[in-house]
Design an enzyme around this catalytic site. Structure first.
Site, PDB file in Angstrom:
ATOM      1  N   GLY A 129       3.789  16.116  -4.570  1.00  0.00           N
ATOM      2  CA  GLY A 129       4.843  16.978  -5.117  1.00  0.00           C
ATOM      3  C   GLY A 129       5.728  17.563  -4.035  1.00  0.00           C
ATOM      4  CB  ALA A 174      37.289   0.289 -10.822  1.00  0.00           C
TER       5      ALA A 174
HETATM    6  C1  HXC Z   1      -5.393  20.963   4.307  1.00  0.00           C
HETATM    7  C2  HXC Z   1      -4.890  19.216   5.683  1.00  0.00           C
HETATM    8  C3  HXC Z   1      -4.064  18.650   4.694  1.00  0.00           C
HETATM    9  C4  HXC Z   1      -3.941  19.342   3.457  1.00  0.00           C
HETATM   10  C5  HXC Z   1      -4.009  17.382   6.413  1.00  0.00           C
HETATM   11  N1  HXC Z   1      -4.828  18.387   6.732  1.00  0.00           N
HETATM   12  N2  HXC Z   1      -3.542  17.507   5.171  1.00  0.00           N
HETATM   13  N3  HXC Z   1      -5.542  20.366   5.487  1.00  0.00           N
HETATM   14  N4  HXC Z   1      -4.631  20.493   3.305  1.00  0.00           N
HETATM   15  N5  HXC Z   1      -3.172  18.872   2.465  1.00  0.00           N
HETATM   16  C6  HXC Z   1      -5.503  18.612   7.986  1.00  0.00           C
HETATM   17  C7  HXC Z   1      -6.604  17.587   8.242  1.00  0.00           C
HETATM   18  O1  HXC Z   1      -7.818  18.002   7.650  1.00  0.00           O
HETATM   19  C8  HXC Z   1      -6.675  17.606   9.761  1.00  0.00           C
HETATM   20  O2  HXC Z   1      -7.382  18.741  10.151  1.00  0.00           O
HETATM   21  C9  HXC Z   1      -5.239  17.831  10.171  1.00  0.00           C
HETATM   22  O3  HXC Z   1      -4.596  18.386   9.043  1.00  0.00           O
HETATM   23  C10 HXC Z   1      -4.537  16.566  10.537  1.00  0.00           C
HETATM   24  O4  HXC Z   1      -4.750  15.620   9.528  1.00  0.00           O
HETATM   25  P1  HXC Z   1      -5.204  14.133   9.851  1.00  0.00           P
HETATM   26  O5  HXC Z   1      -5.666  13.526   8.568  1.00  0.00           O
HETATM   27  O6  HXC Z   1      -6.161  14.106  10.993  1.00  0.00           O
HETATM   28  O7  HXC Z   1      -3.828  13.500  10.331  1.00  0.00           O
HETATM   29  P2  HXC Z   1      -3.272  12.053  10.098  1.00  0.00           P
HETATM   30  O8  HXC Z   1      -4.316  11.022  10.374  1.00  0.00           O
HETATM   31  O9  HXC Z   1      -1.999  11.982  10.871  1.00  0.00           O
HETATM   32  O10 HXC Z   1      -2.957  11.959   8.532  1.00  0.00           O
HETATM   33  C11 HXC Z   1      -1.966  12.794   7.963  1.00  0.00           C
HETATM   34  C12 HXC Z   1      -2.055  12.725   6.424  1.00  0.00           C
HETATM   35  C13 HXC Z   1      -3.479  13.042   5.954  1.00  0.00           C
HETATM   36  C14 HXC Z   1      -1.644  11.318   5.967  1.00  0.00           C
HETATM   37  C15 HXC Z   1      -1.030  13.713   5.875  1.00  0.00           C
HETATM   38  O11 HXC Z   1      -3.925  14.235   6.592  1.00  0.00           O
HETATM   39  C16 HXC Z   1      -3.583  13.219   4.498  1.00  0.00           C
HETATM   40  O12 HXC Z   1      -3.628  12.234   3.735  1.00  0.00           O
HETATM   41  N6  HXC Z   1      -3.652  14.471   4.059  1.00  0.00           N
HETATM   42  C17 HXC Z   1      -3.809  14.805   2.663  1.00  0.00           C
HETATM   43  C18 HXC Z   1      -2.534  14.523   1.937  1.00  0.00           C
HETATM   44  C19 HXC Z   1      -2.602  14.975   0.507  1.00  0.00           C
HETATM   45  O13 HXC Z   1      -3.237  14.309  -0.331  1.00  0.00           O
HETATM   46  N7  HXC Z   1      -2.067  16.155   0.248  1.00  0.00           N
HETATM   47  C20 HXC Z   1      -2.036  16.715  -1.063  1.00  0.00           C
HETATM   48  C21 HXC Z   1      -0.842  16.036  -1.737  1.00  0.00           C
HETATM   49  S1  HXC Z   1      -0.643  16.638  -3.361  1.00  0.00           S
HETATM   50  P3  HXC Z   1      -8.244  18.772  11.511  1.00  0.00           P
HETATM   51  O14 HXC Z   1      -8.895  20.101  11.483  1.00  0.00           O
HETATM   52  O15 HXC Z   1      -9.193  17.631  11.417  1.00  0.00           O
HETATM   53  O16 HXC Z   1      -7.250  18.601  12.617  1.00  0.00           O
HETATM   54  C22 HXC Z   1       0.480  17.818  -3.175  1.00  0.00           C
HETATM   55  C23 HXC Z   1       0.739  18.499  -4.442  1.00  0.00           C
HETATM   56  C24 HXC Z   1       1.983  19.305  -4.358  1.00  0.00           C
HETATM   57  O17 HXC Z   1       0.951  18.085  -2.163  1.00  0.00           O
HETATM   58  C25 HXC Z   1       2.391  19.569  -5.751  1.00  0.00           C
HETATM   59  C26 HXC Z   1       3.706  20.247  -5.805  1.00  0.00           C
HETATM   60  C27 HXC Z   1       4.311  20.069  -7.153  1.00  0.00           C
END
Ligand code: HXC
Length: 535
Positions: free
Chosen positions: A195, A430
């Site tokens: 989102g 157009a």
């Molecule tokens: C809390 C998070 C996080 C999140 C990443 N981190 N995303 N912490 N909430 N959403 C943290 C990880 O635990 C990690 O902590 C650090 O950030 C870096 O992440 P990595 O995974 O090591 O980095 P990378 O390999 O570069 O991958 C990045 C990433 C991945 C692709 C963004 O982290 C990921 O898939 N994150 C989750 C994405 C996700 O599903 N988000 C929710 C989406 S739904 P440490 O302590 O190990 O450094 C959403 C709903 C919104 O957003 C709705 C609005 C309408």
């Protein structure tokens, strides 16, 4: 609004010390202050900063240094911390909570900014850092200054659940209320998924960094599970995908620094808000510059293409044309330039691509740009060379009627000064759509090479004289007769649909003079709650 350069920080150690009565206590507070500031500045710590750099990315604060004028950044909410206690989060706090917010200047003009810090919990959006973003959006609205967001985030902070989702929605609501009031730019400099993509999508322009940023609603893993498609992050939502295929993003650059410098350049064209008017930059380029090379721009052969960008670059002040969406729907060009120092929005058909036909993508692209310009009082100059709307089942079945109507609607509702120059073809619907006199075009010019008709000569003869010519020779004669009659600007000019037929060499000064006349234009549409644009 031009801001004076910031004085040395007023909230630093020396000022605070002199303002505090008890020296012992003040010493403790000051060291705590400095300690907290250092903690905030360190973000997620040196290892994560190194990891960020290893990916070729700058940190949130380094990015602001490139984006803003030196020493102009004033930070808010450096000490804000999250309040989450789930999963041991109470032990994982960083002052500022992974998002740097405040205001600064770009070439002396005010801008509000937020910059997500991927080194702190992946830049994830918490309830508290969402409040920080909302605060600067509210401030920007109050004072009438643009907002630039630098996004680099893993999305909703998973540990916070619905509190984080609520934070997103609070931002969306403000993005919508700010739309058309202050310009909003989103620069995607890392992940932007789920989102989270909808905040940038609600803003006026999206700029991405090639190779290190991506935007998608669901990532490759989810796609694989649900639709069994195997796709890389880059293919699904990388910068090239969004600037070439989807049109979700407007611009892409090769690295953080180039992206931020080009964002500054773009910002220079934008008004601060919807009441301030366009910025004016002094220029040495004479308004009455004659451009002889334009006389030979349009080829003799009506079926040969020429590059409309050359025309734009020769018309604008100092050749400085800032194109938006250069890689998407290339059959239409949109972008900003200046005439006599004033920002102008340009729309132009591009004959080198699909002969400059209008289609679904071109209509959507130009319509959105026209509406941006109209919302922020940026005059529109349109160059027309269009053989019509693109035929075919793909276009019809994907709704070219509705999408083409968006462009028509955008021109028809726009009340800013509108100047149109027909350089060659203006055929069919157009002709009407492309800022014609009938859609309240203020000044409509044509070059002598203009052809204004219901359709091209060959198509017209095939319909009107079907079965009435015996061979190709006779058909050609009818085509030539038709061209003779309609393929000139004079029929339209005799009706007053064209205000003047101008020599190409005079185009710049004629436009400059018309824009000067129209600077005080005052035109209002009838009162309504809001319109009902064909979405
Ligand atoms: C809390 C998070 C996080 C999140 C990443 N981190 N995303 N912490 N909430 N959403 C943290 C990880 O635990 C990690 O902590 C650090 O950030 C870096 O992440 P990595 O995974 O090591 O980095 P990378 O390999 O570069 O991958 C990045 C990433 C991945 C692709 C963004 O982290 C990921 O898939 N994150 C989750 C994405 C996700 O599903 N988000 C929710 C989406 S739904 P440490 O302590 O190990 O450094 C959403 C709903 C919104 O957003 C709705 C609005 C309408």
């Amino acid at each position: 609004m031009t801001l004076a350069k910031k004085k040395p920080e007023t909230n630093d150690a020396t000022d605070a010390a002199s303002a505090t009565a008890n020296p012992m206590r003040s010493h403790n507070v000051i060291s705590e202050l400095e300690h907290k500031r250092d903690r905030a500045r360190d973000g997620g710590g040196s290892a994560r900063v190194e990891a960020q750099h290893a990916k070729g990315k700058l940190t949130a604060r380094e990015r602001l240094e490139v984006l803003l004028d030196p020493d102009s950044f004033e930070e808010y909410d450096m000490f804000v911390e999250h309040r989450c206690t789930n999963f041991g989060m109470e032990k994982n706090k960083v002052p500022g909570d992974g998002c740097v917010t405040g205001h600064g200047t770009i070439n002396g003009r005010m801008v509000f900014v937020y910059s997500q810090d991927f080194t702190v919990l992946g830049g994830s959006l918490s309830e508290t850092n969402a409040q920080k973003i909302c605060k600067i959006l509210d401030m920007a609205m109050k004072v009438g200054a643009p907002v630039i967001g630098l996004l680099d985030s893993g999305g909703a902070r998973i540990q916070e659940g619905v509190d984080s989702l609520g934070g997103f929605a609070e931002i969306f609501q403000r993005n919508v209320l700010a739309s058309g009031v202050v310009p909003q730019l989103s620069v995607i400099m890392g992940p932007c998924a789920g989102g989270a993509v909808y905040s940038p999508a609600l803003t006026d322009f999206i700029i991405m960094v090639r190779g290190s940023s991506y935007m998608f609603v669901t990532g490759p893993e989810v796609v694989k599970t649900v639709t069994h498609e195997i796709v890389t992050q880059e293919d699904l939502g990388g910068a090239d995908t969004h600037t070439h295929k989807t049109g979700v993003a407007d611009l892409a650059y090769n690295n953080d620094i180039e992206t931020l410098l080009q964002t500054r350049r773009m910002y220079n064209f934008l008004p601060l808000n919807n009441r301030d008017g366009v910025p004016v930059r002094p220029t040495t380029d004479p308004a009455d510059r004659i451009e002889m090379s334009l006389n030979t721009l349009v080829p003799e052969n009506p079926n040969r293409a020429y590059n409309m960008k050359e025309l734009l670059e020769r018309i604008v002040d100092e050749g400085d044309f800032f194109e938006i969406q250069p890689d998407y729907a290339k059959n239409i060009i949109i972008g900003f330039g200046r005439m006599e120092g004033h920002t102008v929005g340009f729309v132009a058909n591009q004959p080198t691509h699909m002969a400059g036909c209008l289609d679904i993508d071109a209509s959507r692209k130009a319509a959105r740009f026209i509406r941006f310009c109209d919302a922020f009082s940026i005059p529109l100059v349109t160059f027309v060379d269009v053989p019509g709307f693109m035929p075919g089942t793909y276009q019809e079945h994907n709704g070219v009627i509705k999408h083409g109507a968006k462009l028509l609607y955008a021109y028809a509702e726009a009340t800013v000064p509108k100047i149109t120059v027909i350089t060659r073809k203006a055929y069919g619907g157009a002709y009407d759509v492309m800022s014609s006199k009938h859609l309240r075009g203020d000044v409509n010019y044509a070059w002598p090479s203009a052809e204004i008709a219901v359709m091209g000569p060959k198509g017209a003869v095939e319909i009107v004289f079907r079965g009435k010519y015996a061979n190709e020779e006779e058909q050609q004669k009818l085509i030539d007769d038709y061209r003779e009659k309609f393929a000139s600007p004079f029929v339209a000019a005799s009706r007053g649909f064209i205000d003047d037929v101008i020599r190409p060499q005079n185009t710049r000064w004629r436009i400059c003079r018309s824009l000067a006349v129209l600077r005080k234009k005052n035109l209002q549409n009838p009162w309504k709650k809001h319109d009902n644009l064909p979405l």
